[in-house]
Motif scaffolding. Sequence first.
Motif, PDB file in Angstrom:
ATOM      1  N   PRO A 107      -8.070   0.212   0.184  1.00  0.00           N
ATOM      2  CA  PRO A 107      -6.413   0.408  -0.270  1.00  0.00           C
ATOM      3  C   PRO A 107      -6.641   2.455  -1.179  1.00  0.00           C
ATOM      4  CG  PRO A 107      -7.165  -1.836  -0.792  1.00  0.00           C
ATOM      5  CD  PRO A 107      -8.243  -1.032   0.300  1.00  0.00           C
ATOM      6  N   ALA A 108      -7.379   2.144  -1.442  1.00  0.00           N
ATOM      7  CA  ALA A 108      -7.962   3.078  -2.342  1.00  0.00           C
ATOM      8  C   ALA A 108      -8.286   4.441  -1.118  1.00  0.00           C
ATOM      9  CB  ALA A 108      -9.733   2.980  -2.568  1.00  0.00           C
ATOM     10  N   THR A 109      -8.691   4.682   0.173  1.00  0.00           N
ATOM     11  CA  THR A 109      -8.800   5.379   1.094  1.00  0.00           C
ATOM     12  C   THR A 109      -6.763   5.086   1.628  1.00  0.00           C
ATOM     13  OG1 THR A 109     -10.872   4.391   2.167  1.00  0.00           O
ATOM     14  CG2 THR A 109      -8.981   5.550   3.595  1.00  0.00           C
ATOM     15  N   VAL A 110      -5.859   4.662   1.897  1.00  0.00           N
ATOM     16  CA  VAL A 110      -4.708   5.190   2.213  1.00  0.00           C
ATOM     17  C   VAL A 110      -4.009   5.430   0.984  1.00  0.00           C
ATOM     18  CG1 VAL A 110      -4.791   2.759   4.145  1.00  0.00           C
ATOM     19  CG2 VAL A 110      -3.400   2.132   1.902  1.00  0.00           C
ATOM     20  N   ILE A 293       2.666   2.702   0.700  1.00  0.00           N
ATOM     21  CA  ILE A 293       3.076   2.323   0.473  1.00  0.00           C
ATOM     22  C   ILE A 293       2.734   0.740   1.233  1.00  0.00           C
ATOM     23  CG2 ILE A 293       5.380   0.186  -0.284  1.00  0.00           C
ATOM     24  CD1 ILE A 293       6.709   3.150  -1.354  1.00  0.00           C
ATOM     25  N   ALA A 294       3.230   1.022   2.486  1.00  0.00           N
ATOM     26  CA  ALA A 294       2.974  -0.504   3.588  1.00  0.00           C
ATOM     27  C   ALA A 294       1.514  -1.219   3.776  1.00  0.00           C
ATOM     28  CB  ALA A 294       3.949   0.094   5.027  1.00  0.00           C
ATOM     29  N   THR A 295       0.541  -0.109   4.078  1.00  0.00           N
ATOM     30  CA  THR A 295      -0.314  -0.127   4.500  1.00  0.00           C
ATOM     31  C   THR A 295      -1.567  -0.624   3.744  1.00  0.00           C
ATOM     32  OG1 THR A 295      -0.919   1.538   6.068  1.00  0.00           O
ATOM     33  CG2 THR A 295      -2.794   0.313   5.256  1.00  0.00           C
ATOM     34  N   CYS A 296      -0.714  -0.094   1.786  1.00  0.00           N
ATOM     35  CA  CYS A 296      -1.419   0.140   0.354  1.00  0.00           C
ATOM     36  C   CYS A 296      -1.661  -1.949   0.273  1.00  0.00           C
ATOM     37  CB  CYS A 296      -1.166   1.092  -0.529  1.00  0.00           C
ATOM     38  SG  CYS A 296      -1.409   0.299  -2.538  1.00  0.00           S
ATOM     39  N   GLN A 297       0.164  -2.205   0.171  1.00  0.00           N
ATOM     40  CA  GLN A 297       0.153  -3.766   0.156  1.00  0.00           C
ATOM     41  C   GLN A 297      -0.657  -4.541   1.875  1.00  0.00           C
ATOM     42  OE1 GLN A 297       4.429  -4.273   0.907  1.00  0.00           O
ATOM     43  NE2 GLN A 297       5.314  -2.583  -0.454  1.00  0.00           N
ATOM     44  N   VAL A 357     -16.313   3.164   5.070  1.00  0.00           N
ATOM     45  CA  VAL A 357     -14.865   2.327   4.532  1.00  0.00           C
ATOM     46  C   VAL A 357     -15.390   1.229   6.486  1.00  0.00           C
ATOM     47  CG1 VAL A 357     -13.787   3.921   6.330  1.00  0.00           C
ATOM     48  CG2 VAL A 357     -12.577   1.901   4.442  1.00  0.00           C
ATOM     49  N   SER A 358     -15.936   1.202   7.649  1.00  0.00           N
ATOM     50  CA  SER A 358     -15.977   1.077   8.218  1.00  0.00           C
ATOM     51  C   SER A 358     -17.481  -0.144   8.200  1.00  0.00           C
ATOM     52  CB  SER A 358     -16.613   1.464   9.579  1.00  0.00           C
ATOM     53  OG  SER A 358     -16.807   2.131   9.388  1.00  0.00           O
TER      54      SER A 358
END
Length: 447
Positions: A107-110, A293-297, A357-358
């Motif tokens: 979430p922080a990344t996006v 917005i989308a990927t954060c959600q 992240v991975s």
Amino acid sequence: MKLENSMQPTLKRTLQTRDLVIYGLVFMIPMAPAAMYGTFLGPAGGMVALCYLIGMVAMFFTGMSYRSMSQKYPLAGSVYVYVQKGVSAPLGFLTGWAILLDYFLLPATVVIIGSSFANALIPSIPVWIWAIGFVLLSTTINIIGIDLMSKCSWILFALQIIVILAFLACIIRLWLNGLVQFNTISFYNPAQFNMSGVLQATGIVILSYLGFDAISTLAEESIKPEKSIGKAIIWSIIIIGIIFMVITFFAGIAYPNYEELNVDTAFIDIVNFVGGTWLTVLTNITLILSFGIATCQASQAAVARVLFAMGRDGVLPKQLGHISEKYQTPDVATIFVGLVTVPIALFCSLGFITTLVSFGALVGFILLNGAVIWKFFIQDNESKKDGKTLLKFLICPLIGLAVTVWIFINLGAAAHTIGLVWLGAGLMYLLTVTKGFRNPVPQMEMS
């Protein structure tokens, strides 16, 4: 299959297979190549579409392992639950703990990427305001309900597809007018072909597929999860793979001289070349909405449900397992994720986060593939007598295991170091909770 605490509040079941597929696609971001295209070009010798093809095939086998486990254990919690029930509770906890690292950072990344695009478009609004705004909006939508998030996902997915189609249409127009020439450089570039470089780039490209795991976290909000979760995972991997390949294939047609492109702005430069200012602005706005917005959600929803499952079991603070009576969503876990995401997004660099992240996802994939072999092939002796189950429970997870181990080994030193420290902290926490394993690992029993 019933849970012993079935009289307690439960998550609201509203999602069908198509909703889960769209959720997975939004999580993986159809326009992801726009943000990362330049990074892949050099190592791949321009053959980015080939890397996405290899990545899709590789992730398909791990997706099959998810499908097997989701049919047996249709619960929120993803690999945490699958390894816990399939192998052991301690290993399940460590698997869940590992993937939390990935889920907390994603979430922080996006948010960082979305905020940077937004600040570039409207410099008068500081990056930190964009970041906080994205997290607040995401937290609110996720608390109100997964069905609202699903509707937002459909809208934002449609916007991404519109931009992609506009991009393709512009390239086809240039091609028909003789301004660009058809070529297959994105799949095969004989002048620069180097399999070692292609595989190196595939190790980076494959990160774009990791979001399919998030579908499994919505099992308890899905209708008939025994069927829908596995089906949605497989379809999302195939569909996103095709989208990635089409985008990068046409990008190669539009601009085969990839060495001339700036690594940081390669795809946007191609968009500007084929469509001009209007398409460039539309692409930037879509990237802001997609990442911010989308990927954060989607990513916040995923990590909240892993925390919810671990809190409900009691292996993490039980408050995380709280469900809103009004909205039937894991409200405490969702708010907690928002509170953790904001400082990470504000004070950590994108380069630092992306090196880590991975790690958690790959550890989860490795243990999951091993759990399928253990549960369905080694423990279930009948599987050895059936060719179909031999393929499903041994060959497919073995391929998935080999691929994920290979990618894991090739992660950077920083990812290994910090990731192992994170796992060590999880092990120490587990030892404390179980008093040195003298007490059993807390978990929700199934009957």
